[in-house]
Write an enzyme that holds these catalytic residues in place. Structure first.
Site, PDB file in Angstrom:
ATOM      1  N   TYR A  76      38.073  34.240  46.475  1.00  0.00           N
ATOM      2  CA  TYR A  76      38.912  34.552  45.309  1.00  0.00           C
ATOM      3  C   TYR A  76      38.764  33.370  44.353  1.00  0.00           C
ATOM      4  O   TYR A  76      39.425  32.347  44.485  1.00  0.00           O
ATOM      5  CB  TYR A  76      40.366  34.770  45.709  1.00  0.00           C
ATOM      6  CG  TYR A  76      41.304  34.888  44.527  1.00  0.00           C
ATOM      7  CD1 TYR A  76      40.988  35.730  43.468  1.00  0.00           C
ATOM      8  CD2 TYR A  76      42.496  34.171  44.465  1.00  0.00           C
ATOM      9  CE1 TYR A  76      41.826  35.836  42.368  1.00  0.00           C
ATOM     10  CE2 TYR A  76      43.339  34.281  43.381  1.00  0.00           C
ATOM     11  CZ  TYR A  76      42.998  35.108  42.334  1.00  0.00           C
ATOM     12  OH  TYR A  76      43.827  35.213  41.248  1.00  0.00           O
ATOM     13  N   ASP A 111      36.610  38.485  44.378  1.00  0.00           N
ATOM     14  CA  ASP A 111      36.985  38.504  42.963  1.00  0.00           C
ATOM     15  C   ASP A 111      36.445  37.216  42.362  1.00  0.00           C
ATOM     16  O   ASP A 111      36.965  36.135  42.640  1.00  0.00           O
ATOM     17  CB  ASP A 111      38.509  38.588  42.831  1.00  0.00           C
ATOM     18  CG  ASP A 111      38.971  38.463  41.381  1.00  0.00           C
ATOM     19  OD1 ASP A 111      38.115  38.355  40.479  1.00  0.00           O
ATOM     20  OD2 ASP A 111      40.194  38.467  41.163  1.00  0.00           O
ATOM     21  N   HIS A 138      42.974  45.661  40.024  1.00  0.00           N
ATOM     22  CA  HIS A 138      41.562  45.731  40.413  1.00  0.00           C
ATOM     23  C   HIS A 138      41.276  47.017  41.191  1.00  0.00           C
ATOM     24  O   HIS A 138      42.139  47.510  41.922  1.00  0.00           O
ATOM     25  CB  HIS A 138      41.198  44.564  41.333  1.00  0.00           C
ATOM     26  CG  HIS A 138      41.262  43.218  40.683  1.00  0.00           C
ATOM     27  ND1 HIS A 138      40.142  42.489  40.366  1.00  0.00           N
ATOM     28  CD2 HIS A 138      42.323  42.462  40.299  1.00  0.00           C
ATOM     29  CE1 HIS A 138      40.504  41.332  39.824  1.00  0.00           C
ATOM     30  NE2 HIS A 138      41.827  41.292  39.773  1.00  0.00           N
TER      31      HIS A 138
END
Lengths: 280, 280
Positions: free
Chosen positions: B131, B171, B272
DNA sequence: GATTCTGTAG
DNA sequence: CTACAGAATC
């Protein structure tokens, strides 16, 4: 206790072919969060007058439309986040006044918390809806605020009861007797059951009020509030703190008074159940 | 770019009769809030490995049971309120390590934010779930933290890619090309699309990674994130910032890679959408 | 816009 | 345990 005159005229409800009007009180713990519960409950019970507490919303933000759509008039006195009371009525109501100040200007400091609203219920019956302070911990500032608020309510009702019949309802945050809470041990410091609170409630009652629920049910174990925590509802670890007190003329017409626990079973319920009084 | 050996053995999934294993990445923006979405999505897609970001929960508080009930093993590295990553896997995974520190002890200060977890996916394939920091405003402290984090990730992966195949997903908070965001104007200062970020991502890619999504889809207009505000999803004003990067041995086995926008259509969605890679 | 925390209240 | 406010984050 002043002498109370008989009801001088037929109540509004009798003017419009409603043979058994229902008056209810319900602490909804946020009217916005509980909007669907309240609407469905009104639809299914047909309650004619609903006194709400802990609406937790300003008057500008009160969700009026769902109730207007159902034929109710909405009278509210609220504030942001805390407290807030309202009366829903199928009939338009006259004499709506919020707080102590209209009658007791010297006690207007108590009106910063929105805890009282009243209206003319019938030509000689006044309906008073209260949200009595919770009281916090024993002997705390909140506890003494509660006692002070109760004393002020006494003075307020002392005046009001001289004018005619009164229906006094709401969340009192007081269990009047030991049988009105699941565990009365340590009651000397158990807020909601202390002598000081019960004595003030008794003084108010002695102005001429009768506990409508106790007209019909003597048994213990009937509660209107259960803590959200630790499965209190499942175990029926509750308190009976939501009341309808009525003066003799109304008492004589009372047909039933019961607690409706069905809404407390719904997902995301209020921690309180509504109490319904039926009068002829 | 180091030479990468061929895959030396069959992946775990091939040992258990799963002909087309699916590996997915999904920033869920709170695993507790999105628990139902994730469970239903796993049930309907049959994804075998799910890399989660922004779980926003400590390991002690991670809701394991719903995933255990579905036959997944849960490996998580989380913290209170922010960040947090996890891998769900039908197979038990060896070599699970959280943060940079196990491999780069000198960079352990970056591990106070829980943004990286890895595991052995197959005997010679390592799965890395990241992330990457959001970056805040251009040239802000958060922006420079993001660049620093990317440089550290480069060093980390430089070592890892010498050991075998790697699947790097998560991500990234970076749109690799102009066609990966709906409006590339002012991109010099548009965090997620600046040259500094793209250059660092390109350096990582040049360690031997291929963007699995771009193996199968060249067209613009495919996004994995849409701001909650101003109807961005409805207008497809999104960014493609969630990626699966694979080294050549995995690339050769990739059969499909697509973004599943269905969960983004649900009530109360993550901002998302998940991205799924299918390999033979 | 959606979620989280802290703090407050009940 | 539930709800709300206000701040921070993304």
């Amino acid at each position: 206790m002043p002498m109370l005159p008989p009801i001088r005229a037929r109540a509004n409800h009798l003017d419009c072919n409603q043979p058994m009007p229902k008056i209810a009180t319900w602490n909804v713990n946020s009217i916005r969060t509980r909007l669907d519960h309240v609407c469905q409950w009104l639809d299914s019970t047909g309650v004619d007058y609903l006194c709400l507490q802990e609406t937790k919303v300003t008057d500008a933000e009160f969700p009026r439309q769902p109730f207007l759509d159902r034929g109710y008039h909405v009278y509210c006195s609220g504030q942001k986040a805390y407290n807030g009371v309202a009366i829903l009525s199928r009939q338009p109501l006259a004499g709506v006044e919020a707080g102590f100040a209209p009658q007791l200007p010297s006690h207007s400091e108590l009106d910063t918390q929105k805890r009282l609203i009243r209206a003319q219920f019938a030509p000689d019956v006044i309906l008073v809806n209260v949200y009595i302070p919770n009281g916090g911990e024993y002997d705390s500032e909140k506890y003494h605020y509660k006692l002070h608020w109760l004393k002020t309510l006494y003075v307020y009702l002392e005046q009001l009861t001289t004018q005619g019949e009164v229906i006094l309802c709401g969340d009192f945050n007081i269990a009047p007797e030991d049988k009105d809470l699941f565990d009365a041990s340590d009651r000397a410091t158990k807020v909601g059951a202390t002598d000081a609170e019960r004595n003030l409630l008794a003084a108010i009652r002695d102005l001429g009020f009768h506990d409508a629920f106790r007209q019909f049910t003597e048994a213990p174990g009937h509660y209107s509030w259960w803590d959200y925590r630790s499965g209190a509802f499942r175990r029926n670890h509750g308190w009976r703190i939501d009341h309808l007190y009525v003066t003799p003329g109304v008492k004589a017409r009372a047909c039933n008074c019961h607690i409706d626990i069905a809404p407390r079973r719904l997902p995301k319920p209020s921690d309180h159940a509504p109490v319904i009084l039926e009068i002829e």
